[in-house]
Design a protein around this motif. Structure first.
Motif, PDB file in Angstrom:
ATOM      1  N   LEU A  30      40.428  23.126  32.678  1.00  0.00           N
ATOM      2  CA  LEU A  30      40.254  24.563  32.832  1.00  0.00           C
ATOM      3  C   LEU A  30      40.397  25.143  31.439  1.00  0.00           C
ATOM      4  O   LEU A  30      41.471  25.047  30.837  1.00  0.00           O
ATOM      5  CB  LEU A  30      41.305  25.148  33.772  1.00  0.00           C
ATOM      6  CG  LEU A  30      41.397  24.525  35.169  1.00  0.00           C
ATOM      7  CD1 LEU A  30      42.564  25.131  35.934  1.00  0.00           C
ATOM      8  CD2 LEU A  30      40.088  24.709  35.918  1.00  0.00           C
ATOM      9  N   VAL A  32      40.510  28.322  29.119  1.00  0.00           N
ATOM     10  CA  VAL A  32      40.741  29.768  29.127  1.00  0.00           C
ATOM     11  C   VAL A  32      40.969  30.167  27.676  1.00  0.00           C
ATOM     12  O   VAL A  32      42.000  29.817  27.091  1.00  0.00           O
ATOM     13  CB  VAL A  32      41.956  30.148  30.003  1.00  0.00           C
ATOM     14  CG1 VAL A  32      42.205  31.646  29.965  1.00  0.00           C
ATOM     15  CG2 VAL A  32      41.756  29.669  31.442  1.00  0.00           C
ATOM     16  N   THR A  57      31.485  28.299  34.805  1.00  0.00           N
ATOM     17  CA  THR A  57      32.362  29.343  34.279  1.00  0.00           C
ATOM     18  C   THR A  57      32.427  30.489  35.276  1.00  0.00           C
ATOM     19  O   THR A  57      31.398  30.921  35.798  1.00  0.00           O
ATOM     20  CB  THR A  57      31.854  29.859  32.918  1.00  0.00           C
ATOM     21  OG1 THR A  57      31.793  28.756  32.004  1.00  0.00           O
ATOM     22  CG2 THR A  57      32.775  30.928  32.350  1.00  0.00           C
ATOM     23  N   ARG A  59      34.559  34.338  35.938  1.00  0.00           N
ATOM     24  CA  ARG A  59      35.470  35.375  35.438  1.00  0.00           C
ATOM     25  C   ARG A  59      36.439  35.717  36.554  1.00  0.00           C
ATOM     26  O   ARG A  59      36.037  35.959  37.691  1.00  0.00           O
ATOM     27  CB  ARG A  59      34.709  36.624  35.005  1.00  0.00           C
ATOM     28  CG  ARG A  59      35.673  37.691  34.476  1.00  0.00           C
ATOM     29  CD  ARG A  59      35.047  38.623  33.476  1.00  0.00           C
ATOM     30  NE  ARG A  59      34.673  38.030  32.217  1.00  0.00           N
ATOM     31  CZ  ARG A  59      35.503  37.781  31.195  1.00  0.00           C
ATOM     32  NH1 ARG A  59      36.776  38.064  31.295  1.00  0.00           N
ATOM     33  NH2 ARG A  59      35.060  37.263  30.084  1.00  0.00           N
ATOM     34  N   TYR A  67      44.930  34.432  39.950  1.00  0.00           N
ATOM     35  CA  TYR A  67      43.747  34.863  39.215  1.00  0.00           C
ATOM     36  C   TYR A  67      42.600  34.575  40.168  1.00  0.00           C
ATOM     37  O   TYR A  67      42.446  33.447  40.635  1.00  0.00           O
ATOM     38  CB  TYR A  67      43.546  34.033  37.944  1.00  0.00           C
ATOM     39  CG  TYR A  67      44.500  34.379  36.842  1.00  0.00           C
ATOM     40  CD1 TYR A  67      44.158  35.328  35.875  1.00  0.00           C
ATOM     41  CD2 TYR A  67      45.736  33.768  36.751  1.00  0.00           C
ATOM     42  CE1 TYR A  67      45.038  35.646  34.857  1.00  0.00           C
ATOM     43  CE2 TYR A  67      46.619  34.080  35.730  1.00  0.00           C
ATOM     44  CZ  TYR A  67      46.260  35.020  34.798  1.00  0.00           C
ATOM     45  OH  TYR A  67      47.130  35.332  33.789  1.00  0.00           O
ATOM     46  N   TRP A 132      48.601  32.163  31.574  1.00  0.00           N
ATOM     47  CA  TRP A 132      47.267  32.635  31.233  1.00  0.00           C
ATOM     48  C   TRP A 132      47.354  34.096  30.825  1.00  0.00           C
ATOM     49  O   TRP A 132      48.251  34.822  31.267  1.00  0.00           O
ATOM     50  CB  TRP A 132      46.334  32.498  32.428  1.00  0.00           C
ATOM     51  CG  TRP A 132      45.904  31.094  32.743  1.00  0.00           C
ATOM     52  CD1 TRP A 132      46.393  29.934  32.217  1.00  0.00           C
ATOM     53  CD2 TRP A 132      44.913  30.717  33.692  1.00  0.00           C
ATOM     54  NE1 TRP A 132      45.766  28.861  32.786  1.00  0.00           N
ATOM     55  CE2 TRP A 132      44.850  29.308  33.692  1.00  0.00           C
ATOM     56  CE3 TRP A 132      44.086  31.425  34.542  1.00  0.00           C
ATOM     57  CZ2 TRP A 132      43.975  28.603  34.502  1.00  0.00           C
ATOM     58  CZ3 TRP A 132      43.212  30.722  35.359  1.00  0.00           C
ATOM     59  CH2 TRP A 132      43.151  29.323  35.338  1.00  0.00           C
ATOM     60  N   VAL A 137      39.906  37.157  32.631  1.00  0.00           N
ATOM     61  CA  VAL A 137      39.635  36.031  31.742  1.00  0.00           C
ATOM     62  C   VAL A 137      38.498  35.192  32.309  1.00  0.00           C
ATOM     63  O   VAL A 137      38.276  35.158  33.521  1.00  0.00           O
ATOM     64  CB  VAL A 137      40.882  35.131  31.533  1.00  0.00           C
ATOM     65  CG1 VAL A 137      41.991  35.885  30.843  1.00  0.00           C
ATOM     66  CG2 VAL A 137      41.363  34.528  32.833  1.00  0.00           C
ATOM     67  N   VAL A 139      37.136  31.476  32.986  1.00  0.00           N
ATOM     68  CA  VAL A 139      37.650  30.106  33.155  1.00  0.00           C
ATOM     69  C   VAL A 139      36.451  29.181  33.209  1.00  0.00           C
ATOM     70  O   VAL A 139      35.595  29.302  34.093  1.00  0.00           O
ATOM     71  CB  VAL A 139      38.481  29.961  34.455  1.00  0.00           C
ATOM     72  CG1 VAL A 139      38.983  28.523  34.602  1.00  0.00           C
ATOM     73  CG2 VAL A 139      39.627  30.948  34.483  1.00  0.00           C
TER      74      VAL A 139
END
Length: 145
Positions: A30, A32, A57, A59, A67, A132, A137, A139
């Protein structure tokens, strides 16, 4: 007495707890920002479908317990693989909304969210998940080679 067999091959771990049950896990990265974390995806229908799409990917946004973010396209599911709740560190797919969630909290009350969690894996280090960045973010999920 049951025997436990562990086989490593090309990033795939096969865990066997006897002749009747077998679990396959695929190790992934993963990514980030500049940091890389390790996770394993299991052999559920949704996890296998995600693995076929890697690298991928997504978001995600931080909430009080996870998350989470929406995938571009739905993952395949099998009704019998849905469950109520999660364990901290789990990675879950929620069909219908097409959400992927990386859970770092809320385990104790997670069953109240309904029977729609498809647990597809887990982050290996829960503390790293909690670290994180706050907010939104990206990922990137890649096979661990």
């Amino acid at each position: 007495m049951k025997k436990l067999w562990i086989v490593l091959f090309a990033g795939i771990t096969i865990l066997s707890a006897g002749a009747q049950s077998m679990t396959y896990e695929t190790k992934v990265r993963l990514i980030v920002g500049a940091e890389t974390y390790t996770a394993v995806l299991n052999d559920t229908t949704s996890a296998v479908d995600l693995i076929s799409k890697l690298p991928y990917t997504v978001r995600v946004n931080r909430s009080a317990v996870d998350y989470c973010g929406r995938l571009d396209k739905p993952l395949e599911t099998r009704t019998g693989e849905a469950q109520a709740g999660w364990k901290n560190g789990d990675i879950s797919y929620i069909p219908g909304a097409d959400w992927i969630a990386f859970f770092f909290g809320g385990e104790e009350s997670s069953a109240s969210y309904g029977n729609n969690q498809h647990i597809i894996g887990r982050v290996e280090n829960l503390d790293s998940l909690k670290a994180w960045p706050k907010g939104s973010v990206a990922v990137r999920i890649e096979l661990f080679e």
